[in-house]
Write a protein that holds these residues in place. Sequence first.
Motif, PDB file in Angstrom:
ATOM      1  N   TYR A  43      -2.771  14.639  -7.564  1.00  0.00           N
ATOM      2  CA  TYR A  43      -2.341  13.437  -8.244  1.00  0.00           C
ATOM      3  C   TYR A  43      -1.932  12.327  -7.629  1.00  0.00           C
ATOM      4  O   TYR A  43      -1.980  12.092  -5.840  1.00  0.00           O
ATOM      5  CB  TYR A  43      -0.938  13.868  -8.343  1.00  0.00           C
ATOM      6  N   LEU A  44      -2.300  11.310  -7.909  1.00  0.00           N
ATOM      7  CA  LEU A  44      -1.896   9.514  -7.039  1.00  0.00           C
ATOM      8  C   LEU A  44      -0.830   8.753  -7.741  1.00  0.00           C
ATOM      9  O   LEU A  44      -0.303   9.526  -9.115  1.00  0.00           O
ATOM     10  CB  LEU A  44      -2.967   8.993  -7.971  1.00  0.00           C
ATOM     11  N   ARG A  45       0.522   9.822  -6.840  1.00  0.00           N
ATOM     12  CA  ARG A  45       2.050   8.701  -7.873  1.00  0.00           C
ATOM     13  C   ARG A  45       1.546   7.113  -7.048  1.00  0.00           C
ATOM     14  O   ARG A  45       1.093   6.942  -5.973  1.00  0.00           O
ATOM     15  CB  ARG A  45       2.705   9.292  -6.527  1.00  0.00           C
ATOM     16  N   VAL A  46       2.530   6.272  -8.235  1.00  0.00           N
ATOM     17  CA  VAL A  46       2.257   4.906  -8.330  1.00  0.00           C
ATOM     18  C   VAL A  46       3.550   4.426  -8.603  1.00  0.00           C
ATOM     19  O   VAL A  46       3.818   4.980  -9.416  1.00  0.00           O
ATOM     20  CB  VAL A  46       1.353   4.071  -9.000  1.00  0.00           C
ATOM     21  N   ALA A  47       4.560   3.549  -7.262  1.00  0.00           N
ATOM     22  CA  ALA A  47       5.405   3.027  -7.874  1.00  0.00           C
ATOM     23  C   ALA A  47       5.512   1.907  -8.020  1.00  0.00           C
ATOM     24  O   ALA A  47       4.593   0.984  -7.186  1.00  0.00           O
ATOM     25  CB  ALA A  47       6.960   3.796  -6.595  1.00  0.00           C
TER      26      ALA A  47
ATOM     27  N   GLN B 121       0.665  -0.870   0.151  1.00  0.00           N
ATOM     28  CA  GLN B 121       0.241  -0.193  -0.162  1.00  0.00           C
ATOM     29  C   GLN B 121       0.713   1.200   0.225  1.00  0.00           C
ATOM     30  O   GLN B 121       0.568   2.469  -0.417  1.00  0.00           O
ATOM     31  CB  GLN B 121      -0.712  -0.026   0.930  1.00  0.00           C
ATOM     32  N   TYR B 122       2.056   1.552   0.670  1.00  0.00           N
ATOM     33  CA  TYR B 122       2.949   2.057   0.537  1.00  0.00           C
ATOM     34  C   TYR B 122       3.411   2.471  -0.855  1.00  0.00           C
ATOM     35  O   TYR B 122       4.517   3.533  -1.249  1.00  0.00           O
ATOM     36  CB  TYR B 122       4.071   2.047   1.256  1.00  0.00           C
ATOM     37  N   SER B 123       2.756   1.917  -1.870  1.00  0.00           N
ATOM     38  CA  SER B 123       3.699   1.912  -3.453  1.00  0.00           C
ATOM     39  C   SER B 123       2.474   3.107  -3.918  1.00  0.00           C
ATOM     40  O   SER B 123       2.373   3.918  -5.000  1.00  0.00           O
ATOM     41  CB  SER B 123       4.037   1.098  -3.981  1.00  0.00           C
ATOM     42  N   LEU B 124       2.027   3.609  -2.605  1.00  0.00           N
ATOM     43  CA  LEU B 124       0.632   4.633  -3.578  1.00  0.00           C
ATOM     44  C   LEU B 124       0.313   5.591  -2.314  1.00  0.00           C
ATOM     45  O   LEU B 124       0.614   5.713  -1.558  1.00  0.00           O
ATOM     46  CB  LEU B 124      -1.097   3.997  -3.727  1.00  0.00           C
ATOM     47  N   ASP B 125       0.090   7.054  -3.278  1.00  0.00           N
ATOM     48  CA  ASP B 125      -0.026   8.299  -2.546  1.00  0.00           C
ATOM     49  C   ASP B 125      -0.531   9.323  -3.334  1.00  0.00           C
ATOM     50  O   ASP B 125      -0.227   9.225  -3.874  1.00  0.00           O
ATOM     51  CB  ASP B 125       1.807   8.633  -1.909  1.00  0.00           C
TER      52      ASP B 125
ATOM     53  N   THR C 109      -9.021  12.220 -13.259  1.00  0.00           N
ATOM     54  CA  THR C 109      -9.071  11.179 -14.401  1.00  0.00           C
ATOM     55  C   THR C 109      -8.709  10.323 -14.610  1.00  0.00           C
ATOM     56  O   THR C 109      -8.300   9.228 -15.082  1.00  0.00           O
ATOM     57  CB  THR C 109      -8.661  12.022 -15.442  1.00  0.00           C
ATOM     58  N   LEU C 110      -7.589   9.683 -13.717  1.00  0.00           N
ATOM     59  CA  LEU C 110      -6.503   8.441 -13.399  1.00  0.00           C
ATOM     60  C   LEU C 110      -5.934   8.520 -15.109  1.00  0.00           C
ATOM     61  O   LEU C 110      -5.368   7.334 -15.193  1.00  0.00           O
ATOM     62  CB  LEU C 110      -7.193   7.272 -12.817  1.00  0.00           C
ATOM     63  N   THR C 111      -5.512   9.473 -14.921  1.00  0.00           N
ATOM     64  CA  THR C 111      -4.612   9.839 -16.474  1.00  0.00           C
ATOM     65  C   THR C 111      -3.702  10.134 -16.283  1.00  0.00           C
ATOM     66  O   THR C 111      -2.553  11.301 -15.600  1.00  0.00           O
ATOM     67  CB  THR C 111      -5.016  10.804 -17.964  1.00  0.00           C
ATOM     68  N   ALA C 112      -2.744   9.444 -16.200  1.00  0.00           N
ATOM     69  CA  ALA C 112      -1.088   9.128 -16.557  1.00  0.00           C
ATOM     70  C   ALA C 112      -0.330  11.126 -17.343  1.00  0.00           C
ATOM     71  O   ALA C 112      -0.561  11.082 -18.715  1.00  0.00           O
ATOM     72  CB  ALA C 112      -0.112   8.309 -16.659  1.00  0.00           C
TER      73      ALA C 112
ATOM     74  N   GLY D  30       9.845   2.444 -11.324  1.00  0.00           N
ATOM     75  CA  GLY D  30       9.385   3.527 -12.025  1.00  0.00           C
ATOM     76  C   GLY D  30       7.810   4.323 -10.777  1.00  0.00           C
ATOM     77  O   GLY D  30       7.835   3.131 -10.767  1.00  0.00           O
ATOM     78  N   VAL D  31       7.982   5.849 -11.092  1.00  0.00           N
ATOM     79  CA  VAL D  31       7.303   6.028 -10.470  1.00  0.00           C
ATOM     80  C   VAL D  31       6.325   6.893 -11.444  1.00  0.00           C
ATOM     81  O   VAL D  31       6.856   7.915 -12.197  1.00  0.00           O
ATOM     82  CB  VAL D  31       7.128   7.034  -9.662  1.00  0.00           C
ATOM     83  N   TYR D  32       4.864   7.084 -11.435  1.00  0.00           N
ATOM     84  CA  TYR D  32       3.625   7.232 -12.060  1.00  0.00           C
ATOM     85  C   TYR D  32       2.581   8.566 -11.508  1.00  0.00           C
ATOM     86  O   TYR D  32       2.495   8.754 -10.535  1.00  0.00           O
ATOM     87  CB  TYR D  32       2.729   6.407 -12.883  1.00  0.00           C
ATOM     88  N   ASP D  33       2.363   9.479 -12.308  1.00  0.00           N
ATOM     89  CA  ASP D  33       1.686  10.540 -11.575  1.00  0.00           C
ATOM     90  C   ASP D  33       0.986  10.445 -12.556  1.00  0.00           C
ATOM     91  O   ASP D  33       0.662  10.867 -13.762  1.00  0.00           O
ATOM     92  CB  ASP D  33       2.593  11.870 -11.872  1.00  0.00           C
ATOM     93  N   LEU D  34      -0.184  10.076 -11.555  1.00  0.00           N
ATOM     94  CA  LEU D  34      -2.012  10.228 -11.790  1.00  0.00           C
ATOM     95  C   LEU D  34      -2.576  11.344 -11.738  1.00  0.00           C
ATOM     96  O   LEU D  34      -2.802  11.763 -10.635  1.00  0.00           O
ATOM     97  CB  LEU D  34      -2.360   8.813 -12.357  1.00  0.00           C
TER      98      LEU D  34
END
Length: 687
Positions: free
Chosen positions: A452-456, A443-447, A475-478, A467-471
């Motif tokens: 913005y939702l950051r996902v590792a 769960q710590y991979s999400l913030d 819209t949950l669009t990267a 990698g880390v994605y900013d969504l």
Amino acid sequence: MGEELNRWLRRARPHVPADDDWAASPDGQLALADLHQRMSHAADVRARRRRIWLPAGGLTAAAAVTAAVLLGIGGSTTPPPSRPGPDVPRGLPNARPAAMLLSNYDSCADLLAGLRAHTAAHTTAWGLPGGGGIYPYGRGMALGVVGTATVPGAPAAGPAATDKTTGSTSTTNDQVAGVDEPDIMKTDGDRVVTVTDGVLRVIDAQTQQVTGTLDLSIYAGSESAQLLVDGDHALVLLDTGSPRYYATDFVGPIQPPVGDRTTALFVDLSGQPTVTGSLRADGGYLAARLVDGTVRMVVTSAPTINFPQRNHPSKVRNQAIVRSAPLSAWQPSYTIADGGSTSRHQVPCQDISHPAKYTGTSLVTVYTLNIADPNGGAGPISVAADGDTVYATANSLYVASNPDWWTNGKHAQQTQLHRFDITGTGQPVYLGSASVPGRLLSQYSLDDYDGYLRVATTTVGRHTTNGVYDLDDATLTAVGHVDGLGNGEQIYAVRFAGPLAYVVTFRQTDPLYVLDLTDPAHPSVAGSLQLTGYSSYLHDAGDGRIIGVGEQIGPDNEPDGVQVSLFDVSDPTAPERTGHVVRRGADGAERLDPHAFLYWQPTGLVTVPIQSWRSDESGAALVLRVTGKTLTTVGLVHNPLGTAVPDDGQGIVRSMLVDGRLWTLSSSGLQVVDPASLHRDAWIAFS
């Protein structure tokens, strides 16, 4: 919104071929994602365009949807949040936005037809996907569940915090401030509530005496019970897994197992603890979160379908069985008991939704519970999806579905993300879904931070990458990503802290990466630090410091003991380790439960449970102190051994500060010590 839009299109002009599956196409996904970002401008557009004329046939689906947005279907009148403009690059590697609309079934017959068809399409000769060998039923993987709609004007997520303090009393080490997580030890400063070995106990913090007990052993799953507490009310969560049956040469029908069960017990703590009611849900318990007296409990379920196994597996035969299965095989059900009556319920057909692509082999159900009243919660909702990781803020609940580590191919390794609005006390509102490449660590991979939702994630393959994605969370669009972190290694720890993120990857060395996420469209690596060993848990200690707990790696590349590190990250471009404590011969840090970690910022107190081959250290809690940029050892705390529990099960598993004293929990009891001298004040034995 999807059905409303479809009805509007049918009224506006005749159906045209361009409508067919347009939303499911890449162009449709991107177009709708853009439209969701612009919908907050609908009020201004309506003011300028009072009337829009539609031609009777030639209007394309894209233009029709644009017109629908301008007319205000599903629009929002709130000011648009700060977002990157249209020039933000799209098409990030394998990242898919939430661009299609979530659909509800028109009727129970429609629900059954859809679930049968989609489940049959994913049924194998051995039953449902998701299990090795032959299962009479399995917990399916929701393949390709992507691209559902988001609701404009979704609530902003609250900032994550690393510490919650009340006077001189600590609380559960939760990921997000104000969002409580279930655990085996809770305190409000006046009392301590624990649940161990199937017994709930209430201890008065002043007298340090047990004032009440509740035997839970009559309930299945009591040995792994967890607690949520709010005032005089507690919720005890029990997960009752069912056995999985394999079939090899057996000929004849196999009766399906009863199925997973999740039980929530409502407990009154005002006197002698008493069970006042329960909710028992079909499906396996995944997680729960408590915000202001309201609990969101997430349960996953698979169809309970009896596949008669024979020597020669048959996909055709199994598909025929699925196509004749009753609705009850899928429809989640639950039982509520309030002490005076018991009632059986099913999630209503209209509260079960599905994205455009789904398998039917798994459903995620979110229950809303009032911790004080078994009958006081809102009705549950279900989505045809799968999930194994939960992350929540005060306003949003995210359920993620991880691909298996052994999934072949980068394109197959996609983490599915589903977002719910949990503002208030009503039913959650499904906001959308998307996917990103790779697999979450935890769960710590999400913030969720600042919109913005950051996902590792880690993507395993010939060339393992991280990698880390900013969504954009609306819209949950990267909108941006950074990769190349520890190529050939895997993520072992992640911690997001405001505009920064800290990521540890490991293979033989321990690179600590500091990521600058200030500009979501262009996240970057600000600095890194190479060390031996690794950290499996990171904790923000404030004032530009990070605490890492993990394992030291010896010259033979084997674990050599627990290590606790203090990092100075005040300059993100030049992180350094300023403190380091190693306990050789101890292990267990790789499996550290974050709830077992205690950091008390006012005094710098740190406690970490350890296991060791040395009898004088096994089962102890290592007590440290952070002072400025230094990390020093205070000592070890051992709880006395009891007579009813084997020695190897009596190690310290939790620690908390209660009114300035350090309380340590083990199966044998609670110990109270002075946190400076570690001198024992009291021992509360669990007889």
